[in-house]
Design a protein around this motif. Structure first.
Motif, PDB file in Angstrom:
ATOM      1  N   VAL A 224       0.821  -1.197   0.000  1.00 42.58           N
ATOM      2  CA  VAL A 224       0.000   0.000   0.000  1.00 42.58           C
ATOM      3  C   VAL A 224       0.863   1.258   0.000  1.00 42.58           C
ATOM      4  N   TRP A 235       7.102   5.081  11.950  1.00 47.64           N
ATOM      5  CA  TRP A 235       8.243   4.977  12.866  1.00 47.64           C
ATOM      6  C   TRP A 235       9.017   6.284  12.943  1.00 47.64           C
ATOM      7  N   MET A 248       4.184  -5.049   7.049  1.00 50.02           N
ATOM      8  CA  MET A 248       3.145  -4.933   6.020  1.00 50.02           C
ATOM      9  C   MET A 248       2.949  -6.219   5.230  1.00 50.02           C
ATOM     10  N   ARG A 254       3.668 -14.236   1.566  1.00 50.19           N
ATOM     11  CA  ARG A 254       2.799 -13.744   2.637  1.00 50.19           C
ATOM     12  C   ARG A 254       1.426 -13.343   2.080  1.00 50.19           C
ATOM     13  N   LEU A 260      -4.674 -12.827  -0.937  1.00 54.99           N
ATOM     14  CA  LEU A 260      -4.782 -11.656  -1.804  1.00 54.99           C
ATOM     15  C   LEU A 260      -4.117 -11.872  -3.157  1.00 54.99           C
ATOM     16  N   ARG A 315     -10.957  -7.577   5.558  1.00 56.30           N
ATOM     17  CA  ARG A 315     -11.192  -8.369   6.769  1.00 56.30           C
ATOM     18  C   ARG A 315     -11.799  -7.453   7.813  1.00 56.30           C
ATOM     19  N   PHE A 316     -12.968  -7.847   8.325  1.00 55.48           N
ATOM     20  CA  PHE A 316     -13.630  -7.003   9.327  1.00 55.48           C
ATOM     21  C   PHE A 316     -14.451  -7.887  10.238  1.00 55.48           C
ATOM     22  N   ARG A 317     -14.912  -7.291  11.324  1.00 54.54           N
ATOM     23  CA  ARG A 317     -15.802  -8.001  12.248  1.00 54.54           C
ATOM     24  C   ARG A 317     -17.192  -7.400  12.102  1.00 54.54           C
TER      25      ARG A 317
ATOM     26  N   GLN B  82     -10.658  -5.415  12.019  1.00 53.57           N
ATOM     27  CA  GLN B  82      -9.849  -6.546  12.452  1.00 53.57           C
ATOM     28  C   GLN B  82      -8.393  -6.156  12.268  1.00 53.57           C
ATOM     29  N   PRO B  84      -5.693  -8.158  10.662  1.00 55.53           N
ATOM     30  CA  PRO B  84      -5.250  -9.412  10.030  1.00 55.53           C
ATOM     31  C   PRO B  84      -3.734  -9.603  10.052  1.00 55.53           C
ATOM     32  N   LEU B  85      -2.985  -8.489  10.127  1.00 53.28           N
ATOM     33  CA  LEU B  85      -1.528  -8.614  10.064  1.00 53.28           C
ATOM     34  C   LEU B  85      -0.868  -8.532  11.431  1.00 53.28           C
ATOM     35  N   PHE B  87      -0.545  -5.925  13.175  1.00 55.53           N
ATOM     36  CA  PHE B  87       0.372  -4.842  12.838  1.00 55.53           C
ATOM     37  C   PHE B  87       0.808  -4.061  14.070  1.00 55.53           C
ATOM     38  N   LYS B  88       2.099  -3.790  14.121  1.00 59.17           N
ATOM     39  CA  LYS B  88       2.630  -3.046  15.253  1.00 59.17           C
ATOM     40  C   LYS B  88       3.752  -2.152  14.764  1.00 59.17           C
ATOM     41  N   ASP B  89       3.652  -0.844  15.006  1.00 59.39           N
ATOM     42  CA  ASP B  89       4.820   0.020  14.797  1.00 59.39           C
ATOM     43  C   ASP B  89       5.280   0.462  16.173  1.00 59.39           C
ATOM     44  N   ARG B  96      -4.278   1.582  18.598  1.00 59.24           N
ATOM     45  CA  ARG B  96      -4.634   2.805  17.871  1.00 59.24           C
ATOM     46  C   ARG B  96      -6.131   2.829  17.561  1.00 59.24           C
ATOM     47  N   ALA B 167      -5.250   5.497   2.124  1.00 55.94           N
ATOM     48  CA  ALA B 167      -5.383   4.118   2.590  1.00 55.94           C
ATOM     49  C   ALA B 167      -4.768   3.957   3.983  1.00 55.94           C
ATOM     50  N   MET B 169      -2.407   2.340   6.340  1.00 60.92           N
ATOM     51  CA  MET B 169      -1.176   1.537   6.228  1.00 60.92           C
ATOM     52  C   MET B 169      -1.189   0.274   7.086  1.00 60.92           C
ATOM     53  N   GLN B 170      -1.838   0.373   8.241  1.00 61.14           N
ATOM     54  CA  GLN B 170      -1.808  -0.764   9.175  1.00 61.14           C
ATOM     55  C   GLN B 170      -2.566  -1.976   8.659  1.00 61.14           C
ATOM     56  N   ALA B 172      -2.275  -2.654   5.429  1.00 60.88           N
ATOM     57  CA  ALA B 172      -1.415  -2.957   4.277  1.00 60.88           C
ATOM     58  C   ALA B 172      -2.213  -3.206   2.990  1.00 60.88           C
ATOM     59  N   LEU B 173      -1.958  -4.326   2.306  1.00 63.31           N
ATOM     60  CA  LEU B 173      -2.562  -4.515   0.986  1.00 63.31           C
ATOM     61  C   LEU B 173      -4.087  -4.607   1.055  1.00 63.31           C
ATOM     62  N   PHE B 174      -4.620  -5.051   2.191  1.00 58.41           N
ATOM     63  CA  PHE B 174      -6.073  -5.062   2.338  1.00 58.41           C
ATOM     64  C   PHE B 174      -6.634  -3.659   2.086  1.00 58.41           C
ATOM     65  N   SER B 175      -5.962  -2.639   2.612  1.00 60.93           N
ATOM     66  CA  SER B 175      -6.494  -1.282   2.411  1.00 60.93           C
ATOM     67  C   SER B 175      -6.329  -0.830   0.976  1.00 60.93           C
TER      68      SER B 175
END
Lengths: 319, 287
Positions: A224, A235, A248, A254, A260, A315-317, B82, B84-85, B87-89, B96, B167, B169-170, B172-175
């Protein structure tokens, strides 16, 4: 041959340098050099196998941007020798960062569209490092609509750091050009197969990547935002690009796990640039199979499946 | 930062940051600095009566002032993000999200409703910029897709107000793929000949601008909104020259042919109602 080894390939580079040295010494010394070369060659191959069996996402990103990596026109030359390039968006200009035209696969006509990077300084500048402007996306759309008109399937090859973020691109509607392609590709009445061959950089990649099937070469990436961009925002430091790349999940493997990407295409040992011919053959046979799959579908079914595929992303709830 | 700014307490130095309308009885216009009485500002739809600056609105207030009073019924309000990744920065994405939910009272960055616009049935959605910069992830994409599908299936025009950095970022490609998803559903709306009006508000950039934002049958912007593909900072870093005055503002987009019209927030209901009535071949709505 100068293979321009990356940092993490240094142990391989050292071995290869040794091999080159031995070759230079030639046959006039006493030990049997050709046996020694053979032995080192095997060792180098084993080392490459071992290093490449556990690459980090960041290392894959380096490979995806490798200066010797085959680009769109390299692949087209190999898989479709009678490719004829067509130019221009008919409104403003011809953008060299995107190439397109008609070729053949399996003897059948195919419309190809792809981003194009340059190999040397001069051509890199001319191709704008593979970063298209609006006229590039509009050329792509014109060609894809022409393919629809003549019922020719479309293959797009994705390889860009992203759409060009410049003043002129904004003036001519970069957002609209990308959005329009997403909108029109969703309903083009002909099959579309997209392959990420190098860098899949954000909206600039997706703008030619709305497809019935998405393939990725093993050492290509799709994300993305670039790892560097993500690192500098989240960061606050470009130095953290390695972490961002990992977080990412930008690699083919991955993304396939995440559902995807539909197909991962194995690359030659050490990456596509080590054996471009073999990489092109892999690509060609994958495209053949995909195009045959879609050939048998009628248009209504094709579009129904494409719409369902596009709407399934996310992906969502739901409580 | 100059030595003088460094000396000043941080509360004063951050005051100029443009945010959504803050709490309190008196509100200072971030543009002209005028002290404004909150109740009066509310009546003026958070447009500064002194300088016409359009302050940022929350998604809910946006829909509230756009739709006929008490006509809104929320769509897909139960969708929630959700991770899915995992994700953590510097922070976890989960945290967040929780923080943004607390701050905004929303599940994610888009609110969608069915309702009436001067008596005409419409579907309307609005981005919540305070929710992680209005960024588009899976929930925003899905909610927009459902709103658009509802609009198409019931032949009710769709109006969206965007305010987003792009989009998320957290995710990623889903967004990134939400750009394809939202555009794909808009293509079906178009084939069904149901109008979509895209209203671009300050700021709309990146993946939202480069998908649903620019895909209106009619694209409208609020005055002086920042609208573009790349953010000004990225462009500046790329071209290494100062950007011209007014670059990527609504007026610039109008001049370059990217949008149909600039509409003052206080005229928004009238203009869109009149447009939609024509596109839907209905009699003109009451003034």
């Amino acid at each position: 041959m100068d293979l321009k080894f990356l940092d993490f390939e240094q142990p391989i580079a050292e071995l290869e340098a040794k091999i080159d040295e031995l070759r230079f010494v030639g046959d006039d010394s006493e030990i049997n050099i050709s046996d020694e070369i053979k032995r080192l060659k095997a060792k180098s191959e084993e080392l490459t196998r071992s290093i490449f069996s556990s690459l980090t996402a960041w290392q894959v990103a380096q490979l995806a941007r490798h200066p010797l990596r085959p680009y769109t026109l390299d692949y087209l030359e190999a898989i479709s020798p009678d490719f004829q390039e067509l130019h221009g968006d008919r409104m403003y200009a011809d953008d060299p960062a995107i190439v397109g035209g008609i070729g053949r696969i399996d003897g059948r006509p195919v419309m190809f569209v792809g981003q194009q990077k340059g190999r040397d300084t001069k051509s890199r500048v001319r191709r704008n490092y593979g970063m298209p402007r609006p006229e590039g996306y509009r050329k792509a759309l014109r060609l894809m609509q022409m393919a629809e008109r003549f019922r020719i399937p479309i293959v797009t090859l994705i390889d860009t750091p992203g759409a060009y973020p410049g003043l002129d691109a904004e003036e001519r509607g970069q957002s609209e050009a990308i959005a329009r392609n997403l909108f029109e590709m969703a309903r083009l009445r002909t099959p579309i197969v997209s392959v990420v061959i190098g860098e899949g950089g954000s909206g600039g990649a997706l703008a030619i990547g709305v497809a019935d099937r998405l393939l990725m070469l093993e050492y290509s990436v799709y994300s993305v935002i670039s790892p560097e961009g993500c690192a500098s925002i989240l960061w606050k430091s470009v130095e953290k690009a390695e972490l961002a790349a990992e977080a990412m999940g930008i690699t083919a493997g991955r993304l396939q796990e995440l559902g995807l990407v539909d197909e991962l295409l194995k690359e030659p040992l050490g990456g596509a640039h080590r054996d471009p011919r073999a990489a092109a053959e892999t690509l060609q046979s994958a495209l053949q199979l995909s195009l045959r799959d879609f050939e048998v579908l009628d248009v209504a079914e094709l579009l129904r499946r494409r719409q369902a595929r596009l709407l399934s992303f996310g992906r969502f709830r739901e409580s | 930062m100059t030595w003088f700014e460094k000396l000043m307490p941080s509360r004063i130095t951050t005051e100029r940051k443009s945010r959504s309308v803050p709490e309190g009885i008196w509100i200072k216009c971030p543009e002209c600095g005028a002290q404004l009485y909150r109740a009066e500002l509310e009546r003026n739809l958070f447009v500064c009566p002194k300088c016409d600056h359009h302050m940022r609105l929350s998604a809910r207030s946006r829909l509230e002032v756009f739709l006929d009073q008490d006509s809104g019924r929320e769509i897909a309000e139960r969708l929630a993000p959700q991770d899915p990744l995992k994700f953590k920065d510097s922070k976890r994405y989960r945290d967040r999200v929780t923080q943004a939910q607390k701050e905004t009272g929303e599940n994610d960055a888009l609110v969608a409703m069915t309702g009436l616009l001067k008596g005409q049935p419409v579907v309307a959605s609005a981005f919540e910029f305070r929710f992680m910069g209005g960024s588009m992830g899976s929930v925003v994409g899905e909610k927009f897709a459902r709103a658009a599908a509802y609009s198409r299936d019931n032949r009710m025009p769709l109006v969206n107000f965007s305010a987003s950095g792009g989009a998320r970022m957290q995710e990623a490609l889903f967004s990134l793929l939400q750009m394809a998803k939202t555009s794909a559903v808009l293509a079906t709306l178009s084939e069904a000949r149901v109008p979509f009006v895209s209203v671009l508000t300050d700021p709309t950039t990146g993946g939202v601008s480069a998908s649903l934002g620019m895909l209106g049958d009619v694209n409208i912007a609020e005055p002086k909104a920042l609208i573009g593909f790349a953010g000004p900072r990225v462009i500046q870093q790329t071209v290494r020259e100062t950007l011209p005055e007014g670059f990527q503002r609504s007026e610039f987009l109008l001049e370059h042919g990217a949008i149909d019209m600039i509409v003052d927030r206080r005229r928004m209901r009238d203009e869109i109602a009149a447009l939609l009535a024509k596109l839907m071949k209905r009699p003109a709505p009451d003034a």
